[in-house]
Write a protein that holds these residues in place. Structure first.
Motif, mmCIF file in Angstrom:
data_model
loop_
_atom_site.group_PDB
_atom_site.id
_atom_site.type_symbol
_atom_site.label_atom_id
_atom_site.label_comp_id
_atom_site.label_asym_id
_atom_site.label_seq_id
_atom_site.Cartn_x
_atom_site.Cartn_y
_atom_site.Cartn_z
ATOM 1 N N THR A 153 0.852 -1.185 0.000
ATOM 2 C CA THR A 153 0.000 0.000 0.000
ATOM 3 C C THR A 153 0.890 1.237 0.000
ATOM 4 N N GLY A 154 0.318 2.344 -0.412
ATOM 5 C CA GLY A 154 1.037 3.604 -0.444
ATOM 6 C C GLY A 154 0.136 4.719 0.015
ATOM 7 N N PRO A 155 0.504 5.967 -0.265
ATOM 8 C CA PRO A 155 -0.295 7.108 0.216
ATOM 9 C C PRO A 155 -1.592 7.319 -0.573
ATOM 10 N N ARG A 156 -1.718 6.712 -1.735
ATOM 11 C CA ARG A 156 -2.902 6.919 -2.566
ATOM 12 C C ARG A 156 -3.977 5.884 -2.253
ATOM 13 N N ASN A 157 -5.238 6.298 -2.344
ATOM 14 C CA ASN A 157 -6.325 5.333 -2.141
ATOM 15 C C ASN A 157 -7.283 5.275 -3.330
ATOM 16 N N GLY A 158 -6.885 5.913 -4.442
ATOM 17 C CA GLY A 158 -7.663 5.854 -5.670
ATOM 18 C C GLY A 158 -6.768 5.559 -6.848
ATOM 19 N N MET A 159 -7.328 4.886 -7.879
ATOM 20 C CA MET A 159 -6.546 4.480 -9.046
ATOM 21 C C MET A 159 -7.365 4.623 -10.317
ATOM 22 N N HIS A 160 -6.665 4.719 -11.459
ATOM 23 C CA HIS A 160 -7.318 4.834 -12.758
ATOM 24 C C HIS A 160 -8.078 3.552 -13.093
ATOM 25 N N SER A 161 -9.125 3.703 -13.899
ATOM 26 C CA SER A 161 -9.822 2.538 -14.439
ATOM 27 C C SER A 161 -10.024 2.728 -15.944
ATOM 28 N N PHE A 162 -10.041 1.611 -16.666
ATOM 29 C CA PHE A 162 -10.273 1.628 -18.114
ATOM 30 C C PHE A 162 -11.713 1.989 -18.422
ATOM 31 N N ASP A 163 -12.613 1.510 -17.604
ATOM 32 C CA ASP A 163 -14.031 1.755 -17.816
ATOM 33 C C ASP A 163 -14.466 3.036 -17.097
ATOM 34 N N ASN A 164 -15.690 3.495 -17.430
ATOM 35 C CA ASN A 164 -16.355 4.531 -16.658
ATOM 36 C C ASN A 164 -15.728 5.909 -16.801
ATOM 37 N N ALA A 165 -15.079 6.187 -17.953
ATOM 38 C CA ALA A 165 -14.691 7.562 -18.251
ATOM 39 C C ALA A 165 -15.953 8.354 -18.610
ATOM 40 N N THR A 166 -15.813 9.663 -18.685
ATOM 41 C CA THR A 166 -16.958 10.572 -18.801
ATOM 42 C C THR A 166 -16.986 11.285 -20.144
ATOM 43 N N LEU A 167 -18.184 11.435 -20.699
ATOM 44 C CA LEU A 167 -18.355 12.291 -21.877
ATOM 45 C C LEU A 167 -19.730 12.947 -21.852
ATOM 46 N N TYR A 168 -19.742 14.271 -21.973
ATOM 47 C CA TYR A 168 -20.950 15.070 -22.146
ATOM 48 C C TYR A 168 -20.791 15.887 -23.421
ATOM 49 N N VAL A 169 -21.836 15.931 -24.247
ATOM 50 C CA VAL A 169 -21.853 16.758 -25.449
ATOM 51 C C VAL A 169 -23.155 17.559 -25.421
ATOM 52 N N ASP A 170 -23.033 18.877 -25.401
ATOM 53 C CA ASP A 170 -24.211 19.736 -25.296
ATOM 54 C C ASP A 170 -24.862 19.910 -26.670
ATOM 55 N N ASP A 171 -25.305 18.790 -27.222
ATOM 56 C CA ASP A 171 -25.931 18.771 -28.540
ATOM 57 C C ASP A 171 -26.900 17.590 -28.573
ATOM 58 N N PRO A 172 -28.185 17.844 -28.791
ATOM 59 C CA PRO A 172 -29.162 16.756 -28.783
ATOM 60 C C PRO A 172 -28.981 15.769 -29.932
ATOM 61 N N ASP A 173 -28.179 16.131 -30.941
ATOM 62 C CA ASP A 173 -27.926 15.216 -32.050
ATOM 63 C C ASP A 173 -26.808 14.228 -31.752
ATOM 64 N N ALA A 174 -26.162 14.376 -30.616
ATOM 65 C CA ALA A 174 -25.109 13.424 -30.231
ATOM 66 C C ALA A 174 -25.730 12.200 -29.577
ATOM 67 N N GLU A 175 -25.074 11.073 -29.755
ATOM 68 C CA GLU A 175 -25.529 9.833 -29.146
ATOM 69 C C GLU A 175 -24.312 9.096 -28.596
ATOM 70 N N ILE A 176 -24.261 8.950 -27.282
ATOM 71 C CA ILE A 176 -23.099 8.337 -26.630
ATOM 72 C C ILE A 176 -23.467 6.925 -26.208
ATOM 73 N N GLU A 177 -23.075 5.986 -27.029
ATOM 74 C CA GLU A 177 -23.372 4.586 -26.759
ATOM 75 C C GLU A 177 -22.254 3.740 -27.349
ATOM 76 N N ASP A 178 -21.716 2.806 -26.550
ATOM 77 C CA ASP A 178 -20.580 1.977 -26.991
ATOM 78 C C ASP A 178 -19.446 2.853 -27.529
ATOM 79 N N ALA A 179 -19.157 3.924 -26.820
ATOM 80 C CA ALA A 179 -18.150 4.887 -27.272
ATOM 81 C C ALA A 179 -16.862 4.737 -26.469
ATOM 82 N N ASP A 180 -15.785 5.277 -27.029
ATOM 83 C CA ASP A 180 -14.520 5.294 -26.299
ATOM 84 C C ASP A 180 -13.786 6.603 -26.574
#
Length: 449
Positions: free
Chosen positions: A393-420
């Motif tokens: 263990t070390g001083p950190r208690n959080g780590m990166h993950s491959f999943d669950n990154a974030t994306l918001y697009v302020d456009d109703p024509d955008a569709e965020i599904e199965d994206a990377d």
């Protein structure tokens, strides 16, 4: 709407991208009452969790996000990369990114870009309207271009990064005070230049979110003593995103994204210690501290995060594995990594990726042969000294993950599904109505006209 926008007559659409480094989508989406501005952004446009890249490390992720191509094209695989034909390593900087950045495409089209605090952009480019480099920059005096921009930032008290060493203290008060100050100064600078209204692409990154996550994420996720401080910090992030959205002219689309997700850290996994204990790695002396100290009979070694290399004859200077045995040796190492269990009996690896699955391009001569995507809780380290035990263990208690990154697009024509992560660059180019060859990029636009 600013004066420049009125004079120009809205001749083409613009984009403001705000990066929130390391913020998991679930943190924001599951608490709409705490983060109402993110909730409103999702309601009015599109929002969702996206996958990061292999490996999900900021030094590799930001070049990928800002170019739309994988590390085999960018030439940046992590915080530390290996020189071709050598055991020497280096820390990749902006000039090591070999692919075309979004803002280069913008300037090539005769438009203007303001770029602020993006990791792996030092030294600042001079073909853009203004740039201050982010993570890995030595200081504002050397990281900002042009000179009047540098002077303005220094007058504001702009800070490139939080003092992460403060996070090592058990009492996180000083660290969080510094995190708030860094966030405040970043927001002040972003607000100022967003309202200058003389850019076509604004690209700015809040990196302090990643820093706070590294030291407080388990407190948030498992109701630790610093949970309130964590949530308070993110309330401010939400407020600032809301303010930024309000100040943008109508011809600007706001895009908000993170480069990877985050989760609680239970064990640091010292990969080179494991390789040494399992007979894959040995050193020329007991006084070893770098990759250059590995012995010629070594069959494998590791670099962060979770990148494993076969010590291949003809590629590595003291390669011990013949080329005709490469596949068999790699398969053996892959199987052992897949079987590795932590002290709690859980598998360390969620999956082990061979390089052909993750990387394509002209820079695979320094690509890792295997990359471990760990299960949540196992943070993969690769130091060459100082660790007798595989798990710690070390001083950190959080780590990166491959999943669950974030994306918001302020456009109703955008569709965020199965994206990377690779989908962000073509999405921004489409929003700006800039032409590009679809085959150039590894992602696809999420905007459906």
């Amino acid at each position: 709407m600013g004066l420049f926008d009125r004079l120009r007559g809205k001749d083409h659409p613009r984009v403001a991208f705000i990066g929130i480094d390391g913020v998991p989508f679930s943190l924001l989406s599951e608490h709409p009452e705490e983060f109402p501005n993110f909730a409103a952004l999702a309601d009015d446009g599109a929002a969702g969790s996206i996958d990061s890249i292999v490996p999900p490390e900021s030094s590799a992720c930001w070049p990928a996000l800002t170019t739309g191509v994988n590390p085999g094209e960018t030439g940046v695989y992590g915080f530390q990369d290996r020189e071709v034909g050598s055991y020497d390593t280096y820390v990749p900087m902006g000039r090591d990114v070999q692919a075309t950045r979004l803002w280069d495409r913008v300037t090539d089209a005769g438009r203007k870009a303001t770029v602020m605090n993006v990791p792996v952009t030092f030294p600042p480019q001079r073909n853009v309207q203004r740039m201050v480099s982010g993570f890995l920059s030595p200081g504002v005096d050397k990281a900002a271009y042009p000179d009047d921009f540098r002077d303005q930032l220094e007058e504001m008290g702009y800070k490139i990064d939080v003092n992460a060493k403060l996070g090592h203290d058990d009492d996180k008060s000083a660290f969080m005070d510094d995190a708030h100050e860094t966030l405040d100064k970043r927001y002040e600078a972003f607000s100022h230049y967003l309202q200058e209204d003389d850019w076509d692409l604004f690209f700015g990154v809040f990196m302090t979110t990643d820093r706070v996550n590294h030291f407080l994420f388990k407190d948030y996720e498992r109701d630790g003593k610093n949970k309130d401080a964590f949530v308070e910090f993110y309330r401010k992030v939400d407020e600032y995103i809301g303010n930024i959205r309000e100040m943008l002219p109508e011809d600007v689309t706001l895009v908000v994204a993170s480069d990877h997700g985050f989760t609680s850290l239970d064990y640091e996994v010292h990969c080179n210690t494991w390789l040494e204990q399992e007979g894959w790695l040995s050193y020329e002396s007991d006084d070893h501290d770098s990759l250059s100290d590995i012995h010629a009979d070594s069959k494998a070694y590791s670099l962060i995060p979770g990148r494993f290399f076969i010590n291949l004859e003809g590629r590595e200077p003291r390669g011990s594995v013949p080329k005709d045995e490469y596949e068999a040796v790699r398969d053996e190492l892959k199987a052992e990594l897949e079987a590795l269990e932590g002290p709690d009996g859980k598998k360390v690896a969620e999956r082990v990726v061979v390089k052909e699955e993750a990387f394509r391009g002209n820079h695979d001569d320094i690509a890792p042969d295997l990359v471990v995507i760990p299960n949540h809780g196992f943070d993969l380290k690769s130091g060459f000294k100082g660790h007798d035990d595989v798990f710690g263990t070390g001083p950190r208690n959080g780590m990166h993950s491959f999943d669950n990154a974030t994306l918001y697009v302020d456009d109703p024509d955008a569709e965020i599904e199965d994206a990377d992560l690779y989908d962000i660059a073509p999405t921004i180019l489409d929003l700006m109505e800039l032409d590009y060859a679809r085959t150039e990029l590894d992602g696809a636009s999420l905007v459906h006209q």
